[in-house]
Structure formats: structure tokens, C-alpha cells
Scaffold this active site. Structure first.
Site, mmCIF file in Angstrom:
data_model
loop_
_atom_site.group_PDB
_atom_site.id
_atom_site.type_symbol
_atom_site.label_atom_id
_atom_site.label_comp_id
_atom_site.label_asym_id
_atom_site.label_seq_id
_atom_site.Cartn_x
_atom_site.Cartn_y
_atom_site.Cartn_z
ATOM 1 N N ASP A 1 17.289 -30.747 -25.980
ATOM 2 C CA ASP A 1 17.092 -30.340 -27.127
ATOM 3 C C ASP A 1 15.639 -30.811 -27.477
ATOM 4 O O ASP A 1 15.001 -30.272 -28.668
ATOM 5 C CB ASP A 1 17.943 -30.725 -28.037
ATOM 6 C CG ASP A 1 19.578 -30.150 -27.861
ATOM 7 O OD1 ASP A 1 19.683 -29.067 -27.854
ATOM 8 O OD2 ASP A 1 20.289 -31.011 -27.656
ATOM 9 N N GLU B 1 17.294 -21.552 -22.866
ATOM 10 C CA GLU B 1 18.517 -21.278 -23.055
ATOM 11 C C GLU B 1 19.006 -20.678 -24.275
ATOM 12 O O GLU B 1 18.446 -21.294 -25.399
ATOM 13 C CB GLU B 1 19.528 -22.479 -22.800
ATOM 14 C CG GLU B 1 21.076 -22.194 -22.724
ATOM 15 C CD GLU B 1 21.640 -22.497 -24.053
ATOM 16 O OE1 GLU B 1 22.938 -22.016 -24.039
ATOM 17 O OE2 GLU B 1 21.055 -22.802 -24.987
ATOM 18 N N GLU C 1 23.455 -17.236 -22.676
ATOM 19 C CA GLU C 1 24.952 -17.719 -22.472
ATOM 20 C C GLU C 1 25.656 -16.463 -23.634
ATOM 21 O O GLU C 1 25.380 -16.200 -24.722
ATOM 22 C CB GLU C 1 25.043 -19.057 -23.290
ATOM 23 C CG GLU C 1 26.594 -19.534 -23.412
ATOM 24 C CD GLU C 1 26.727 -20.753 -24.422
ATOM 25 O OE1 GLU C 1 27.950 -20.911 -24.837
ATOM 26 O OE2 GLU C 1 25.748 -21.571 -24.113
ATOM 27 N N HIS D 1 23.918 -19.021 -32.081
ATOM 28 C CA HIS D 1 25.193 -19.748 -31.682
ATOM 29 C C HIS D 1 26.428 -19.686 -32.070
ATOM 30 O O HIS D 1 27.492 -19.301 -31.574
ATOM 31 C CB HIS D 1 24.506 -21.427 -31.348
ATOM 32 C CG HIS D 1 25.739 -22.269 -30.985
ATOM 33 N ND1 HIS D 1 26.520 -22.853 -31.801
ATOM 34 C CD2 HIS D 1 26.164 -22.637 -29.608
ATOM 35 C CE1 HIS D 1 27.519 -23.538 -30.944
ATOM 36 N NE2 HIS D 1 27.015 -23.382 -29.725
ATOM 37 N N LYS E 1 28.710 -15.852 -25.765
ATOM 38 C CA LYS E 1 29.459 -16.313 -26.617
ATOM 39 C C LYS E 1 30.950 -15.673 -26.426
ATOM 40 O O LYS E 1 31.053 -14.633 -26.450
ATOM 41 C CB LYS E 1 29.305 -16.538 -28.090
ATOM 42 C CG LYS E 1 28.013 -16.847 -28.284
ATOM 43 C CD LYS E 1 27.748 -18.430 -27.922
ATOM 44 C CE LYS E 1 28.777 -19.462 -28.284
ATOM 45 N NZ LYS E 1 28.356 -20.808 -28.198
ATOM 46 N N HIS F 1 17.298 -26.053 -24.556
ATOM 47 C CA HIS F 1 18.414 -25.941 -25.116
ATOM 48 C C HIS F 1 18.218 -25.168 -26.580
ATOM 49 O O HIS F 1 18.068 -25.695 -27.591
ATOM 50 C CB HIS F 1 19.297 -27.053 -25.111
ATOM 51 C CG HIS F 1 20.907 -26.725 -25.613
ATOM 52 N ND1 HIS F 1 21.556 -27.607 -26.550
ATOM 53 C CD2 HIS F 1 21.722 -26.086 -25.240
ATOM 54 C CE1 HIS F 1 22.630 -27.265 -26.563
ATOM 55 N NE2 HIS F 1 22.843 -25.994 -25.883
ATOM 56 N N ARG F 2 18.746 -23.844 -26.618
ATOM 57 C CA ARG F 2 18.496 -22.970 -27.848
ATOM 58 C C ARG F 2 17.055 -23.193 -28.347
ATOM 59 O O ARG F 2 16.637 -22.940 -29.577
ATOM 60 C CB ARG F 2 19.230 -23.375 -29.002
ATOM 61 C CG ARG F 2 20.812 -23.639 -28.684
ATOM 62 C CD ARG F 2 21.603 -24.169 -29.777
ATOM 63 N NE ARG F 2 23.042 -24.699 -29.235
ATOM 64 C CZ ARG F 2 23.992 -25.265 -30.076
ATOM 65 N NH1 ARG F 2 23.724 -25.290 -31.051
ATOM 66 N NH2 ARG F 2 25.068 -25.718 -29.461
ATOM 67 N N ASP G 1 21.885 -18.236 -27.163
ATOM 68 C CA ASP G 1 23.205 -17.748 -27.217
ATOM 69 C C ASP G 1 23.068 -16.385 -27.794
ATOM 70 O O ASP G 1 22.476 -16.109 -28.710
ATOM 71 C CB ASP G 1 23.989 -18.705 -28.025
ATOM 72 C CG ASP G 1 23.973 -20.149 -27.846
ATOM 73 O OD1 ASP G 1 24.906 -20.501 -27.010
ATOM 74 O OD2 ASP G 1 23.284 -20.881 -28.290
#
Length: 248
Positions: A240, A41, A115, A56, A117, A14-15, A43
Site C-alpha cells: 500500500d 492492483e 480483481e 473496492h 469482486k 495495492h489499489r 477492484d
């Protein structure tokens, strides 16, 4: 590497592994790969000059040494900000990456969950709309089979589906599965559903599986009940920390 041949469970960084690296940086994504993750992943939003930047928040205040709205700054300006020292001084050389930079780093090494935004979405979908730019770039890099595109704004995913019948699409949500979700899974031929892990139940997982979609819950504030999610039969989860991963 191919989005249709995923391990189960799939652990998605995640990120990047944002508990151990400054989020959404090349260091975080490289660190995720080194830790054994098979998907990252990230953003994506638009800059003032409508470039695809990986960040993000809708401002740079939290994760850089700058201030202001991302949409108010050019990519050149954003690219000069320190995006690592806020996390740890040893990451002071990290910058906000472009989506091109991340895809170049990930190609042949990692699958990528992009992802979109909501603040990047243009209802009129101009030629340089975020979804059009992402698709053009992914095609240019010959990575359509390695990419999953998700968003909380399901309308932009519908536009993306109209542009490309094959790219994998994920529906992000912070509420339990309901009739609306199943309608949208059908509308966009969704590959997956990405819920807040706290709203998930085994019954929901089974229902989503029943319509042919996968379930990838996401961590909240770095926390996720890994064991509980696996017991519900999820296909994977966004984590994470490498300590939340069990590499199969």
C-alpha cells in the site's frame, strides 16, 4: 511489458499506492507508476447499467461523497461522485474510474492485476457477465499479455479460463494453502496464488512453487511483513505504500 517476464520480487501497488493516494483512482495508479511500481492492483464490479467500474467496496459510502450500493447506481451517476476528498482535499477532482480509463492509462506503462469482486459474479454467466466484459475489453486493448485477473470467487476464474486459455489467473485466499488450492491451481492453470500475508509460511511457498505457480501475498490494513515475505521466497507482494517497495 509482459506478464511472463516479471522482476523478482515484484511489488504490486495495492489499489494504487493506497496509503498515499485515494484508492482505486487514476491519481493512485499514476502515483504508483511514478514511484516505480511495475504492476497495479485494482477492484472491478458492475454498476446498475452493468458497466465495469473500479471500486473496492459494494457501496460508495466509504470512498466517495455519495451513498448507496454500487449495483444500485449507474455509471453516469458514479462518475460524478467525488472519490478523492475523503482522503485529502487536494484530490477533490478524482472520480471513480471505469476499467477502460485505467487500462488506457496503464497501457505500455504498467501491468494490471484486475480483481473481480464476488458481488459482480453472475452464476448464469450471461453475455455481459463481468468476466466476459473484462476479457473483451482486455482483448480490445491488446493487453492480454499485460493483465492478471484474480478473485476470491474461484468459479468465475474457471469460467474465464474456459473463455481464454492464455490469460494469467490468480487465486485470492485468506486461508493457508491446502488440497483444495492445489486442485484449483490445476483446474484453472493458475499463474499465481494471492494469500493474506499472515497465513503464509515458507513450506506453503515451496509447495506452490512446486506446482508451477507464483506467490503474491497481499497487505492487510496497510500492513505487510516485507522482510519476512522475501525470506520465505515469495515472487512479489501487494503493498500500500512506496516505503514498502524495494525497486530492483
Amino acid at each position: 511489458m509482459n506478464i511472463d517476464n516479471l522482476p523478482t520480487p515484484l511489488y504490486i501497488a495495492h489499489r494504487g499506492l493506497s496509503a498515499r493516494f485515494p484508492e482505486n483512482t487514476l491519481a493512485a495508479f499514476a502515483g504508483a507508476a511514478d514511484a516505480g511500481a511495475q504492476m497495479i492492483e485494482l477492484d472491478v464490479t458492475l454498476t446498475n447499467d452493468r458497466k465495469l467500474v473500479v471500486i473496492h467496496d459494494d457501496t460508495v459510502d466509504r470512498t466517495t461523497n455519495g451513498s448507496g450500493a454500487v449495483r444500485g447506481l449507474t455509471m453516469k451517476t458514479l462518475g460524478q461522485l467525488d472519490a478523492g476528498s475523503w482522503f485529502d482535499p487536494r484530490f477533490k477532482t478524482q472520480r471513480l474510474p471505469t476499467l477502460t480509463q485505467v487500462l488506457d492509462m496503464a497501457k505500455g506503462r504498467l501491468l494490471v492485476n484486475i480483481e473481480i469482486k464476488p458481488e459482480a459474479v453472475d452464476p448464469h454467466s450471461p453475455d455481459d457477465a463481468v468476466e466476459r466484459q473484462i476479457l473483451a475489453l482486455v482483448r480490445e486493448k491488446k493487453m492480454v499479455e499485460d493483465v492478471l485477473v484474480s478473485s476470491f470467487d474461484w468459479r468465475v476464474l474457471k469460467k474465464l479460463r474456459r473463455l481464454d486459455p492464455t490469460i494469467a489467473i490468480g487465486l485470492l485466499a485468506d486461508v493457508p494453502a491446502d488440497d483444495r488450492l492445489f486442485d484449483w491451481i490445476e483446474q484453472v492453470t493458475a499463474f499465481s496464488w494471492h494469500p493474506d500475508y499472515r497465513v503464509l509460511t515458507r513450506v506453503q511457498v515451496e509447495k506452490v512453487h512446486g506446482v508451477g505457480a507464483r506467490v503474491f501475498p497481499y497487505a492487510v490494513n496497510g500492513q505487510i511483513d516485507t522482510g519476512g515475505m522475501l525470506a520465505m521466497g515469495v515472487d512479489g507482494m501487494m503493498v500500500d505504500d512506496s516505503r514498502q517497495m524495494t525497486i530492483q
